[in-house]
Design an enzyme around this catalytic site. Structure first.
Site: not given
Length: 364
Positions: A238, A259-261, A279
């Protein structure tokens, strides 16, 4: 499953020859094909196996002499792998609606579309929204505030976290996890990795006054576009504040970590064991080979091919083919590779020259 040669040709959008009313029950490799099978001999290399088999019908290459191969019926295809897509769909019957299993936990305020198939021990959070004709196999769980579009298929053991949105026709293989918290922590002062990055490793790392890792929670959820597929045991974390996003038509293999973002565009392919640090951004139509990885905050443009096991540490412009570690464009990688392969001979040449040059120190 029984289909006529005419029905199969229609599904493939191509031409049938001979006895098109002939019925076959399953596709088979040429060496294993019997009278009721459809032999898959889409390249001339399979001609001998096909002739030796008991097959009466086959899918063959475009200009094959199917009668000389001893067949009663044949289907010609110009592109073998494209034919395989339609063929396997034709022989894989759509599952019938089974309703909601009595062991499933479905709160009254959930919205369930028409013709659902909700299997044993499925758990839906209150307020979950499920589209029409969705199939949830055994032990699927869906977190609060999550929605699924029409015709989604979630295999056994899939976990959907809170606040996730899946488009139409999303397929998640067994044990996929969508919307787990990202791997995100912070220390009170600069961490080892932050100091190492700032000093480029020139300063020895000493113990910090406080090495406690403070957890950054992930509030942003995940958005999967229409026709996304995710392979078994893959994880999409998330986002911290905004959602992690995967664009329409992207296909993700087994054992992949996003991974997140991260933001992934449309029609991408991420092969097994790919890892994207937090990211990161991928454009449209990007291909990442097995075990390729990107550093955090890396931007990869449209139409990029990342070779297997490549490690991407910098931004990549549109249309590049990159490989190696650190990843370089193909011409630069070949120059580097040739230079590395010449190093042993260069070292031998240098050693030979040193023996021939007078040693001034020895004269003193």
């Amino acid at each position: 499953m029984a289909l006529t040669i005419a029905e199969i040709a229609a599904a493939l959008g191509t031409t049938a020859h001979g006895d098109t009313s002939l019925i076959v029950r399953r596709p088979a490799e040429p060496k294993d094909a019997g009278p009721d099978d459809l032999a898959l001999a889409m390249q001339p290399a399979f001609a001998a196996q096909l002739t030796a088999s008991g097959a009466r019908a086959a899918i063959v290459w475009a200009d094959a002499d199917w009668q000389a191969l001893g067949l009663q019926a044949a289907i010609t295809v110009p592109r073998a792998r494209l034919a395989m897509a339609a063929l396997t769909q034709a022989f894989d019957p759509a599952p019938r609606s089974t309703g909601i299993h009595p062991t499933a936990i479905v709160p009254d305020d959930c919205s369930i579309g028409a013709d659902p198939s909700i299997g044993p021990f499925v758990v839906l959070a209150p307020g979950t929204v499920i589209g029409a004709r969705v199939r949830l196999d055994a032990h699927v769980s869906i977190g609060p505030g999550s929605t699924l579009g029409d015709d989604c298929l979630l295999h056994a053991g899939v976990r959907i976290g809170r606040g996730c949105r899946l488009g139409d026709r999303v397929i998640l293989q067994s044990n996929v996890v969508i919307g787990a918290d990202g791997f995100s922590y912070v220390t009170r002062d600069l961490s080892h990795e932050e100091r190492a990055s700032q000093t480029l490793g020139r300063v020895p790392l000493t113990p910090p006054a406080d090495a406690t890792r403070h957890r950054i929670h992930s509030l942003g959820g995940v958005i999967l576009g229409d026709d996304v597929e995710v392979g078994a045991n893959s994880c999409i974390d998330a986002g911290t504040i905004r959602p992690t996003q995967v664009g329409r038509g992207t296909k993700i293999d087994d054992l992949v970590l996003v991974g997140h973002n991260c933001i992934i565009g449309a029609d991408n392919i991420l092969c097994g064991q790919v890892a994207m640090a937090g990211s990161g951004t991928l454009g449209d139509r990007v291909v990442m080979g097995g075990r390729a990885a990107t550093n955090n905050r890396i931007i990869v443009g449209n139409d990029v091919v990342v070779a297997a096991a490549a490690n991407v540490y910098g931004h990549v412009p549109d249309g590049q083919f990159i490989m190696g570690s650190p990843a370089l464009d193909m011409p630069s990688h070949r120059v580097r590779d040739k230079a590395l392969r010449r190093l042993p001979q260069m070292m031998r040449d240098i050693a030979a020259l040193q023996k021939r040059v007078p040693n001034d120190d020895a004269k003193d």
